[in-house]
Design a protein around this motif. Structure first.
Motif, PDB file in Angstrom:
ATOM      1  N   THR A 101       8.800  26.606 -93.568  1.00 50.21           N
ATOM      2  CA  THR A 101       8.950  26.534 -92.119  1.00 50.21           C
ATOM      3  C   THR A 101       9.644  27.799 -91.634  1.00 50.21           C
ATOM      4  O   THR A 101      10.328  28.484 -92.395  1.00 50.21           O
ATOM      5  CB  THR A 101       9.782  25.312 -91.691  1.00 50.21           C
ATOM      6  OG1 THR A 101      11.055  25.370 -92.325  1.00 50.21           O
ATOM      7  CG2 THR A 101       9.081  24.024 -92.025  1.00 50.21           C
ATOM      8  N   THR A 103      12.250  29.662 -88.723  1.00 49.87           N
ATOM      9  CA  THR A 103      13.473  29.363 -87.989  1.00 49.87           C
ATOM     10  C   THR A 103      13.720  30.454 -86.965  1.00 49.87           C
ATOM     11  O   THR A 103      13.478  31.625 -87.239  1.00 49.87           O
ATOM     12  CB  THR A 103      14.675  29.295 -88.957  1.00 49.87           C
ATOM     13  OG1 THR A 103      14.430  28.257 -89.907  1.00 49.87           O
ATOM     14  CG2 THR A 103      15.975  29.019 -88.239  1.00 49.87           C
ATOM     15  N   SER A 105      16.921  31.711 -84.545  1.00 51.10           N
ATOM     16  CA  SER A 105      18.328  31.503 -84.209  1.00 51.10           C
ATOM     17  C   SER A 105      18.765  32.617 -83.264  1.00 51.10           C
ATOM     18  O   SER A 105      18.151  33.676 -83.208  1.00 51.10           O
ATOM     19  CB  SER A 105      19.198  31.475 -85.463  1.00 51.10           C
ATOM     20  OG  SER A 105      19.120  32.702 -86.148  1.00 51.10           O
ATOM     21  N   GLY A 141      11.994  21.880 -84.776  1.00 52.03           N
ATOM     22  CA  GLY A 141      13.425  21.646 -84.749  1.00 52.03           C
ATOM     23  C   GLY A 141      13.746  20.215 -84.376  1.00 52.03           C
ATOM     24  O   GLY A 141      12.929  19.322 -84.490  1.00 52.03           O
ATOM     25  N   ARG A 154      20.005  27.241 -83.243  1.00 55.81           N
ATOM     26  CA  ARG A 154      19.114  27.380 -84.400  1.00 55.81           C
ATOM     27  C   ARG A 154      17.994  26.358 -84.250  1.00 55.81           C
ATOM     28  O   ARG A 154      18.252  25.169 -84.151  1.00 55.81           O
ATOM     29  CB  ARG A 154      19.898  27.144 -85.679  1.00 55.81           C
ATOM     30  CG  ARG A 154      19.121  27.313 -86.945  1.00 55.81           C
ATOM     31  CD  ARG A 154      20.085  27.168 -88.135  1.00 55.81           C
ATOM     32  NE  ARG A 154      19.394  27.024 -89.362  1.00 55.81           N
ATOM     33  CZ  ARG A 154      18.983  28.032 -90.130  1.00 55.81           C
ATOM     34  NH1 ARG A 154      19.222  29.258 -89.776  1.00 55.81           N
ATOM     35  NH2 ARG A 154      18.360  27.801 -91.262  1.00 55.81           N
ATOM     36  N   THR A 156      14.661  24.964 -86.149  1.00 53.61           N
ATOM     37  CA  THR A 156      14.032  24.979 -87.467  1.00 53.61           C
ATOM     38  C   THR A 156      12.737  24.177 -87.443  1.00 53.61           C
ATOM     39  O   THR A 156      12.416  23.526 -86.458  1.00 53.61           O
ATOM     40  CB  THR A 156      14.972  24.380 -88.523  1.00 53.61           C
ATOM     41  OG1 THR A 156      15.245  23.030 -88.154  1.00 53.61           O
ATOM     42  CG2 THR A 156      16.275  25.159 -88.626  1.00 53.61           C
TER      43      THR A 156
END
Length: 182
Positions: A101, A103, A105, A141, A154, A156
């Motif tokens: 996956t 991410t 941030s 996320g 963040r 995800t």
């Protein structure tokens, strides 16, 4: 559940490195099973389901940090391909290459660089929606990504791709329009 003599065996690897991935939850389901069966892969990324009755099986693999896939998908979002089993069939090479996956941030600040906590953040992409190109919120996320007290966030669990990060807050500020100098 009817007991049969068919089996399904395969291996799960990481799409980016080709290395085996352990502790992947592999699940098989079919109308012929009263309930789905699942198991974890070994340290070598191997799984094997035995004593399966004849049927049309859907097989999926999930593990945190990787995108979930169904057997036969070439990329996330596409339909998988079922495996047809006859009594006594031994199907091998039911392999998965799980993509990791992505991410995103970052940090949200105000106009003077102070952190902004409690800003709702979500990923968005340009898509055709209701006949026109729009910036559309996409899944990924947690349901509500929010900046912490330092303004950090963040997101995800995203599929690889290009994203815009959108943030909004319900906080309002009142600024005195005519500050006095001393």
């Amino acid at each position: 559940t009817a007991k049969g003599s068919a089996s399904i065996k395969g291996k799960v690897t990481a799409a980016d490195s080709g290395r085996p991935v352990r502790r992947v939850q592999v699940r098989v389901s079919a109308p012929e099973l009263s309930e789905a069966k699942s198991m974890s892969t070994t340290a070598e990324g191997i799984f094997e389901f035995k004593d399966l009755p004849p049927g049309r099986y859907t097989i999926s693999a999930t593990r945190p940090g990787y995108l979930p896939l169904q057997y036969g998908q070439r990329r996330p979002g596409e339909p998988g391909r079922p495996v047809q089993l006859a009594d006594g069939d031994r199907v091998t090479n039911v392999d998965f290459a799980l993509p990791r996956t992505s991410t995103i941030s970052g940090r949200v600040t105000d106009e003077v660089g102070d952190p902004l906590p409690a800003v709702n953040i979500f990923p968005a992409q340009w898509k055709f929606f209701r006949g026109k190109r729009q910036l559309v919120r996409v899944s990924g996320g947690t349901a509500f990504n929010e900046t912490d007290e330092t303004g950090q966030f963040r997101i995800t669990g995203l599929e690889p791709g290009e994203y815009f990060v959108v943030g909004h807050t319900r906080t309002t500020w009142t600024v005195d329009g005519k500050p006095t100098e001393r």
